[in-house]
Design a protein around this motif. Structure first.
Motif, mmCIF file in Angstrom:
data_model
loop_
_atom_site.group_PDB
_atom_site.id
_atom_site.type_symbol
_atom_site.label_atom_id
_atom_site.label_comp_id
_atom_site.label_asym_id
_atom_site.label_seq_id
_atom_site.Cartn_x
_atom_site.Cartn_y
_atom_site.Cartn_z
ATOM 1 N N LEU A 76 0.994 -1.203 0.014
ATOM 2 C CA LEU A 76 -0.023 0.003 -0.139
ATOM 3 C C LEU A 76 0.835 1.086 -0.053
ATOM 4 O O LEU A 76 0.767 2.223 -0.733
ATOM 5 C CB LEU A 76 -1.080 -0.147 1.247
ATOM 6 N N THR A 79 2.270 1.590 -3.609
ATOM 7 C CA THR A 79 1.377 2.049 -4.331
ATOM 8 C C THR A 79 1.096 3.534 -4.444
ATOM 9 O O THR A 79 0.959 4.163 -5.298
ATOM 10 C CB THR A 79 -0.086 1.172 -4.343
ATOM 11 N N LEU A 132 -6.311 6.244 -0.114
ATOM 12 C CA LEU A 132 -5.741 5.000 0.507
ATOM 13 C C LEU A 132 -6.556 4.022 0.661
ATOM 14 O O LEU A 132 -6.091 2.898 0.515
ATOM 15 C CB LEU A 132 -5.381 5.623 1.886
ATOM 16 N N ALA A 136 -5.822 0.522 -1.356
ATOM 17 C CA ALA A 136 -6.029 -0.634 -0.603
ATOM 18 C C ALA A 136 -6.840 -1.818 -1.443
ATOM 19 O O ALA A 136 -6.559 -2.994 -1.417
ATOM 20 C CB ALA A 136 -6.371 -0.462 0.716
ATOM 21 N N LEU A 139 -5.253 -3.350 -4.734
ATOM 22 C CA LEU A 139 -4.266 -4.512 -4.151
ATOM 23 C C LEU A 139 -4.917 -5.710 -4.118
ATOM 24 O O LEU A 139 -4.146 -6.851 -4.399
ATOM 25 C CB LEU A 139 -3.369 -4.242 -2.816
ATOM 26 N N VAL A 155 -7.747 -2.608 7.112
ATOM 27 C CA VAL A 155 -7.367 -3.526 6.291
ATOM 28 C C VAL A 155 -6.982 -4.746 6.967
ATOM 29 O O VAL A 155 -6.881 -4.895 8.268
ATOM 30 C CB VAL A 155 -5.992 -3.024 5.458
#
Length: 163
Positions: A76, A79, A132, A136, A139, A155
């Motif tokens: 994360l 990314t 954010l 997430a 992904l 998460v």
């Protein structure tokens, strides 16, 4: 009989390098940072320090966190391209703490992944919460919850899902 494998194993590129994370616990003010993975090996000393900062602050109980969760957060961070600390609202939760929180709020799962060390509620100052969350979700490494009123995302390393 012969083997198709080389006589000497060669490490792939995915096992080389260093993965670093940094955490700030908003409840205790404690911080921890370090290289948690070096050349394919998880670093026990760093992981133990992380577990202490991510402990259930209400009961002062620490538990090992799922290494896949650290990898999720590392990906994360890569990314979204930030190097700020993860601000942790909740890491590990003891069953007693989770039951207490679940009794007070419908937003707390009775069988929360927090109790298994497989979940974290996080924010990153300077990084838009929606950005954010979207990163997430993209992904596809586990569950992602969005709590804009409370200012964090959840998460976990359970099944891929969103809420």
């Amino acid at each position: 009989m012969y083997s198709v494998l080389p006589s000497k194993a060669h490490a792939s590129r995915s096992t080389k390098g260093i993965r670093q994370l940094s955490f700030y616990n908003r409840h205790t003010g404690e911080q921890s940072e370090g290289n948690y993975w070096v050349d394919g090996i998880y670093q026990d000393k760093t992981l133990s320090a992380f577990s202490q900062v991510l402990r259930d602050h209400r009961r002062n109980e620490a538990a090992p966190m799922d290494n896949r969760l650290y990898d999720f957060l590392y990906r994360l961070q890569q990314t979204v391209n930030f190097d700020e600390q993860f601000h942790v609202i909740s890491g590990y939760r003891s069953p007693k703490t989770n039951a207490m929180l679940a009794a007070k709020s419908n937003g707390v799962a009775k069988k929360s992944y927090h109790m298994k060390g497989m979940a974290m509620d996080i924010a990153v100052p300077g990084v838009n919460l929606k950005t954010l969350r979207e990163a997430a979700v993209e992904l596809m490494l586990g569950g992602v919850g969005y709590y804009p009123r409370s200012g964090f995302i959840h998460v976990d390393t359970g099944p891929v899902r969103t809420w």
